[in-house]
Design an enzyme around this catalytic site. Sequence first.
Site, mmCIF file in Angstrom:
data_model
loop_
_atom_site.group_PDB
_atom_site.id
_atom_site.type_symbol
_atom_site.label_atom_id
_atom_site.label_comp_id
_atom_site.label_asym_id
_atom_site.label_seq_id
_atom_site.Cartn_x
_atom_site.Cartn_y
_atom_site.Cartn_z
ATOM 1 N N GLU A 95 0.822 -1.206 0.000
ATOM 2 C CA GLU A 95 0.000 0.000 0.000
ATOM 3 C C GLU A 95 0.859 1.259 0.000
ATOM 4 O O GLU A 95 1.938 1.281 0.584
ATOM 5 C CB GLU A 95 -0.938 0.004 1.224
ATOM 6 C CG GLU A 95 -2.023 -1.048 1.101
ATOM 7 C CD GLU A 95 -3.029 -1.056 2.258
ATOM 8 O OE1 GLU A 95 -4.152 -1.511 2.011
ATOM 9 O OE2 GLU A 95 -2.688 -0.617 3.368
ATOM 10 N N CYS A 108 3.440 8.673 0.635
ATOM 11 C CA CYS A 108 3.945 7.768 1.672
ATOM 12 C C CYS A 108 4.097 6.396 1.012
ATOM 13 O O CYS A 108 3.112 5.819 0.551
ATOM 14 C CB CYS A 108 2.957 7.720 2.827
ATOM 15 S SG CYS A 108 3.422 6.504 4.085
ATOM 16 N N CYS A 115 6.299 -6.775 7.179
ATOM 17 C CA CYS A 115 7.368 -6.243 8.025
ATOM 18 C C CYS A 115 7.757 -7.299 9.048
ATOM 19 O O CYS A 115 6.921 -8.065 9.506
ATOM 20 C CB CYS A 115 6.879 -4.974 8.744
ATOM 21 S SG CYS A 115 8.179 -4.127 9.674
ATOM 22 N N CYS A 119 6.249 -4.312 15.820
ATOM 23 C CA CYS A 119 5.896 -3.224 16.742
ATOM 24 C C CYS A 119 4.434 -3.422 17.146
ATOM 25 O O CYS A 119 3.580 -3.673 16.298
ATOM 26 C CB CYS A 119 6.081 -1.856 16.072
ATOM 27 S SG CYS A 119 7.803 -1.507 15.661
ATOM 28 N N CYS A 122 1.342 -1.274 15.490
ATOM 29 C CA CYS A 122 1.314 -1.043 14.045
ATOM 30 C C CYS A 122 0.710 -2.246 13.323
ATOM 31 O O CYS A 122 1.140 -3.381 13.533
ATOM 32 C CB CYS A 122 2.741 -0.791 13.549
ATOM 33 S SG CYS A 122 2.859 -0.617 11.759
ATOM 34 N N CYS A 340 -1.179 6.656 9.730
ATOM 35 C CA CYS A 340 0.072 6.101 10.239
ATOM 36 C C CYS A 340 -0.178 4.851 11.083
ATOM 37 O O CYS A 340 -0.986 4.873 12.010
ATOM 38 C CB CYS A 340 0.739 7.182 11.088
ATOM 39 S SG CYS A 340 2.417 6.800 11.502
#
Length: 349
Positions: A95, A108, A115, A119, A122, A340
């Site tokens: 994305e 962005c 990933c 975290c 997220c 975010c």
Amino acid sequence: MNTLSQTDIRTLSLEQLKDFFVSIGEKPFRAKQVYEWLWKKSATDFEQMTNLSQATRQRLAEHFSIRPIRIAQTQKSNDGTIKTAFSLHDTHLIEGVLIPTPERMTACVSSQVGCSLTCKFCATGYMARKRNLDAAEIYDQVVQIARQAEENYGQPLTNIVYMGMGEPLLNYKNVLQSVELLTSPEGLGMSPKRITVSTAGIAKMIEKLGDDEVKFNLALSLHAANEQKRNQIMPINETNSLPALTKALQHFYQRTKNKITLEYILFYGFNDTTQDADELYRFSKKVPCKINIIEYNPIANASFLNTDEDTLLRFQRHLEQKGLVVNVRRSRGKDIDAACGQLAVKEGE
């Protein structure tokens, strides 16, 4: 011919392209023409390369493929933010987001499929990391999002942030190569000062950025200036402690003279007290920086909540009274999960 078995021409350097043209009995300057089509004009098909003869285009198509990313889906937020799911040549999805404001148009972009950093706050951290993106796949996101800025807002793209899916510094070579393609005169010619690479904090790679004397901006996702709290929400901190990050950031600043941005999400009842602000202040005094306080965007997998407005203002004022530059970044695209920490695609597995 199966294009997947062919070499993607965009993985070749200018020198390698020259070698190819010499090997088929063509003049080396053809390589520069092709390179310009690929990176200045963002061509995705050999037939677009109209200053090459039909025969030369045919030879290129026999030897190489071009594998651009494709738009799978777009969503537009009530605030004008546009989120795009891009399909890659191997069917993976990533994305990217266009964030429009009166002053700037920001792309962005993602640097990995998924990933590996986990975290806790997220959405991407709850996906597995499938693979790194190559430089062309990062470049393509910028080209497509720049097109959206023009088509929807009649404005050129002004800024690029590597804050999408993935940890850019774990895809170091391709990320730096993509920046080169975006900034070089042979590519899109954007200013590196308009580019920010955000990291969760890989100390030795931050030092390497300094050694490579990069010209772009660096942002550190800090979110807690306390070892114990940061370990809780960012497991990467266990192997990249705050003292190690301090040393790496000092090295980076010494080599590049680029001020660092510290990103700090305020979680309700976790890292939003005056004591937390004091810890952030002490950390920030160790390297020239500015602070971005970021609104938290809740996700299904995590129980964190955004702090309330009064606490946020108190936290901000406390830091400003100590002489720090503090910006509050309001969420954009929250209603379409484009804000975010919300990027996560479901690949139907």
